[in-house]
Scaffold this motif. Structure first.
Motif, short mmCIF file in Angstrom:
data_model
loop_
_atom_site.label_atom_id
_atom_site.label_comp_id
_atom_site.label_asym_id
_atom_site.label_seq_id
_atom_site.Cartn_x
_atom_site.Cartn_y
_atom_site.Cartn_z
N HIS A 18 -5.42 -1.44 -8.18
CA HIS A 18 -4.02 -0.69 -8.40
C HIS A 18 -3.76 -0.95 -10.06
O HIS A 18 -2.81 -0.39 -10.45
CB HIS A 18 -3.11 -0.61 -7.61
CG HIS A 18 -3.52 -0.31 -6.00
ND1 HIS A 18 -3.79 1.17 -5.93
CD2 HIS A 18 -3.69 -0.80 -5.02
CE1 HIS A 18 -4.26 1.23 -4.70
NE2 HIS A 18 -4.13 0.10 -4.18
N ASP A 22 0.73 -1.27 -0.02
CA ASP A 22 0.09 0.09 -0.06
C ASP A 22 0.73 1.21 0.10
O ASP A 22 0.61 2.17 -0.88
CB ASP A 22 -0.86 -0.18 1.37
CG ASP A 22 -1.75 1.24 1.26
OD1 ASP A 22 -2.63 1.55 0.38
OD2 ASP A 22 -1.40 1.90 2.15
N LYS A 32 3.84 4.73 -10.68
CA LYS A 32 3.24 3.61 -9.81
C LYS A 32 3.80 2.49 -10.24
O LYS A 32 4.17 2.13 -11.47
CB LYS A 32 1.61 3.74 -10.06
CG LYS A 32 0.92 2.74 -9.52
CD LYS A 32 -0.68 2.84 -10.05
CE LYS A 32 -0.69 2.23 -11.34
NZ LYS A 32 -2.13 1.78 -11.82
N VAL A 89 2.48 1.80 -3.42
CA VAL A 89 1.55 2.38 -4.33
C VAL A 89 1.40 4.06 -4.34
O VAL A 89 1.45 4.58 -5.12
CB VAL A 89 0.18 1.74 -4.53
CG1 VAL A 89 -0.80 2.60 -5.27
CG2 VAL A 89 0.55 0.02 -4.88
#
Length: 409
Positions: A198, A157, A166, A160
């Motif tokens: 994501h 987490d 990213k 990201v």
């Protein structure tokens, strides 16, 4: 033209080389070294697989170029393996590709999906190709914890939220090389949900799927509903069937990733020698009792090794899976680092192990001990280690010194 090539500059010195050089020097001096360093199975390939290779190679029609993505029968055999082992249905034409071992597949997929500057999430420590395949391809690697638990999920987490650009992909490897840790389906569900949220690909290395020793059976990430939307998984014949030198592996899962790998491979190779593919098909489709025999062999070796190390005063974990013991360096030797300790163990105990630094900087406090010698040789190694630990440390407060001939100038 003295400047080093760009991609070579991105690779650090091969940390196993120092131990390998010391090992070669000792053997040249006729010293008996018990080599527990490289994960190279010492048992023969099962006879029915060898017999199929011989039969196939005697047919001249198999001597030409083969199929880069794998002959159809081999891809069907891998799909059948997933069906009976994991209850996962794969399309052998669009969701399976044969590779020259899982290592080649990982490296070529890294080249297929990476661009310079991409960010890839890789556990640290982990098998070297997991990060260096992407580094060679020009991507950047961000380390995450190697444990399949909340610590990794929280790190994903953060990665990201704080990585620019990213992350493109995440590598996972359970049962793990080098740590032997296993993941369960609940963890895989969390990882798949994260990746979908994501839009990140998952590359799962399942090379040790059949090397487990208890009631827990390693699952496949492809068992998670919807995993094939984001995940591809690599398996190998090397450890399961003692076929390391045959160089046969597979990638299975997400059709887009399989297509990308297939296309890159079509420019690079014509596939493994057809008789090897035929024999691998026979291995997957034939009797599987050889796998249980292999498990018993490694379980016995594991028990002897772990018990002996603990009796010698070296407390190590009992691996649930894999063919390695991931051993924390005894406290009084930790200042040496894993390379220095490995060289000292080689010089004093005549035992070769793999320094943990070779699997990432977070592995430097450990060494990897491979269960690739028979129990008699393992007991010989244990005698050397016990004598080393009892006589070479001089007490907890006295730090051991490296032999003069092994000190790096």
């Amino acid at each position: 033209m003295t400047e080093e090539f760009h991609r070579i500059r991105r690779l650090p010195p091969y940390v196993f080389a120092e131990v390998n050089q010391a090992k070669a020097k000792a053997r040249a001096a006729a010293e008996d070294i018990v080599d527990l360093g490289m994960g190279n199975p010492d048992s023969p390939t099962p006879p029915h697989i060898v017999a199929k290779l011989i039969e196939a190679v005697q047919n001249p029609s198999t001597h030409g170029y083969s199929a880069s993505k794998g002959i159809p029968g081999l891809r069907r055999a891998l799909a059948n393996y997933y069906a009976r082992r994991f209850n996962v249905q794969l399309d052998p034409d669009t969701e399976v590709v044969a590779t020259l071992g899982s290592k080649e597949g990982l490296a070529n997929l890294a080249a297929a999906i990476s661009s310079p500057g991409d960010t890839i999430l890789v556990p640290n420590p982990s098998y070297p190709i997991h990060q260096f395949g992407f580094i060679i391809a020009g991507a950047s690697v961000r380390s995450v914890p190697h444990t399949p638990d909340e610590a990794m999920l929280q790190a994903l987490d953060r990665a990201v939220r704080h990585s620019v650009p990213k992350p493109t992909a995440l590598i996972i490897n359970y049962p793990s090389n080098p740590t032997g840790l296993m993941a369960d389906l609940d963890f895989y569900r969390e990882v798949v949900a994260f990746a979908k949220r994501h839009e990140i690909f998952i590359l799962s290395d399942l090379a040790y799927a059949e090397l487990y020793y208890g009631s827990r059976v390693p699952p496949s990430i492809l068992e998670v509903p919807g995993a094939r939307d984001v995940a591809v998984e690599f398996t190998s014949m090397s450890k399961t069937y003692n076929m390391a030198g045959w160089r046969m592996g597979f990638a299975a899962g997400n059709p887009r990733l399989i297509a990308a790998l297939t296309r890159v491979k079509s420019y690079l190779d014509y596939g493994a020698f057809t008789p090897i593919q035929v024999a691998s098909t026979a291995a997957l489709n034939g009797p599987q009792d050889c796998i249980e025999e292999m498990r018993r062999l490694y379980r016995d070796r594991r028990d002897v090794l772990v018990k002996g190390l603990k009796q010698a005063g070296w407390d190590v974990p009992v691996p649930e899976a894999g063919m390695f013991v991931w051993a924390e360096i005894p406290e009084r030797f930790r200042h040496l680092g894993s390379v220095g300790f490995s060289k000292l163990l080689l010089a004093r105990a005549r035992v070769a192990v793999a320094p943990g630094l070779g699997f990432g900087e977070h592995g430097d406090g450990h060494v990897r001990i491979a269960m690739v010698e028979n129990t008699q040789r393992i007991r010989q190694a244990l005698r050397g280690i016990r004598a080393f630990l009892q006589t070479d440390n001089g007490g907890p407060a006295e730090a051991p010194k490296l032999p003069a001939e092994l000190v790096k100038e």
